[in-house]
Design a protein around this motif. Sequence first.
Motif, PDB file in Angstrom:
ATOM      1  N   UNK A   1       0.828  -1.205   0.000  1.00  0.00           N
ATOM      2  CA  UNK A   1       0.000   0.000   0.000  1.00  0.00           C
ATOM      3  C   UNK A   1       0.866   1.259   0.000  1.00  0.00           C
ATOM      4  N   UNK A   2       1.928   1.247   0.796  1.00  0.00           N
ATOM      5  CA  UNK A   2       2.834   2.398   0.842  1.00  0.00           C
ATOM      6  C   UNK A   2       3.468   2.682  -0.514  1.00  0.00           C
ATOM      7  N   UNK A   3       3.926   1.619  -1.193  1.00  0.00           N
ATOM      8  CA  UNK A   3       4.506   1.805  -2.520  1.00  0.00           C
ATOM      9  C   UNK A   3       3.457   2.322  -3.513  1.00  0.00           C
ATOM     10  N   UNK A   4       2.232   1.810  -3.432  1.00  0.00           N
ATOM     11  CA  UNK A   4       1.178   2.260  -4.344  1.00  0.00           C
ATOM     12  C   UNK A   4       0.894   3.754  -4.142  1.00  0.00           C
ATOM     13  N   UNK A   5       0.825   4.186  -2.892  1.00  0.00           N
ATOM     14  CA  UNK A   5       0.590   5.602  -2.591  1.00  0.00           C
ATOM     15  C   UNK A   5       1.764   6.447  -3.087  1.00  0.00           C
ATOM     16  N   UNK A   6       2.990   5.972  -2.864  1.00  0.00           N
ATOM     17  CA  UNK A   6       4.180   6.704  -3.299  1.00  0.00           C
ATOM     18  C   UNK A   6       4.212   6.861  -4.815  1.00  0.00           C
ATOM     19  N   UNK A   7       3.930   5.786  -5.541  1.00  0.00           N
ATOM     20  CA  UNK A   7       3.945   5.852  -7.006  1.00  0.00           C
ATOM     21  C   UNK A   7       2.831   6.782  -7.507  1.00  0.00           C
ATOM     22  N   UNK A   8       1.665   6.701  -6.890  1.00  0.00           N
ATOM     23  CA  UNK A   8       0.573   7.609  -7.272  1.00  0.00           C
ATOM     24  C   UNK A   8       0.969   9.063  -7.031  1.00  0.00           C
ATOM     25  N   UNK A   9       1.631   9.336  -5.919  1.00  0.00           N
ATOM     26  CA  UNK A   9       2.090  10.697  -5.613  1.00  0.00           C
ATOM     27  C   UNK A   9       3.117  11.167  -6.645  1.00  0.00           C
ATOM     28  N   UNK A  10       4.037  10.290  -7.011  1.00  0.00           N
ATOM     29  CA  UNK A  10       5.051  10.668  -8.000  1.00  0.00           C
ATOM     30  C   UNK A  10       4.430  10.926  -9.367  1.00  0.00           C
TER      31      UNK A  10
END
Length: 157
Positions: free
Chosen positions: A137-146
């Motif tokens: 979930x953290x990686x998904x949020x990070x990629x969405x933010x980027x």
Amino acid sequence: MLERHEPNAERRRGVERRKHTLRALFMSSFKTRRRGPRRGRDVSLVSTDWHHPQWLAVGILIIVLSVSDAVLTLRLLEHGAREANPLMAALISGSDLGFALIKIGLTAAGVFMLTLAVRVRAFGRVRVGILMYVLLTGYAVLVAYEVWLLHSTGSDI
């Protein structure tokens, strides 16, 4: 004539197989015998030979998102962004390929270890499997933010 065994005598002979963790992990990939620990208190890394396919899917998704994060980070750096993680910032100062390989390699090694320990309780409370979902979930949020940052700069991905 019957032999009498002492009550505490060890009847096993040969090499103690449970002392060879890496060999057991390797061999269990080909000869799966245990789909779960034999006893409730058995929570070592080699207590299970077979892991549910969902953990393969979660692990692959984490690594794919890690690759996406590396690519998007390098793209953002081209547009003047700055790396917030001080450990990764030191790696970025070298080559882009070196940064990506080290980042993805560290993530893959971490996912491998987490998958081995997926049924173990971390910090005595939470199963490691839950931590893998948190990481995903953290990686998904990070990629969405980027991706959002790249779109806000007006750049194509």
